[in-house]
Design a protein around this motif. Structure first.
Motif: not given
Length: 68
Positions: A28-54
């Motif tokens: 589990f990666i909590d995207v609130l704790l790391s801007p870098a992880d949030l950026g990686e999640m956004m890259r993986l989701s194609g820019g969608q701000r919808r969680i979770p991304v699995i």
């Protein structure tokens, strides 16, 4: 070979909690704790701000509604 699962989300999100319950072996990666992880999640989701991304064995699933 075991399945590799990464869940990007927020610990306070009910959909993230259900995904974690469904995949207790996931990393589990909590995207609130790391801007870098949030950026990686956004890259993986194609820019969608919808969680979770699995991410399961390289396949990306955006959102989780199973078991709701």
């Amino acid at each position: 070979m075991s399945e590799q699962i990464i869940i990007y989300g927020k610990s306070t999100c009910p959909h993230t909690r259900r995904a974690l319950d469904a995949y207790p072996q996931a990393h589990f990666i909590d995207v609130l704790l790391s801007p870098a992880d949030l950026g990686e999640m956004m890259r993986l989701s194609g820019g969608q701000r919808r969680i979770p991304v699995i991410v399961r064995n390289g396949e990306v699933e955006i959102g989780y509604r199973r078991g709701s």
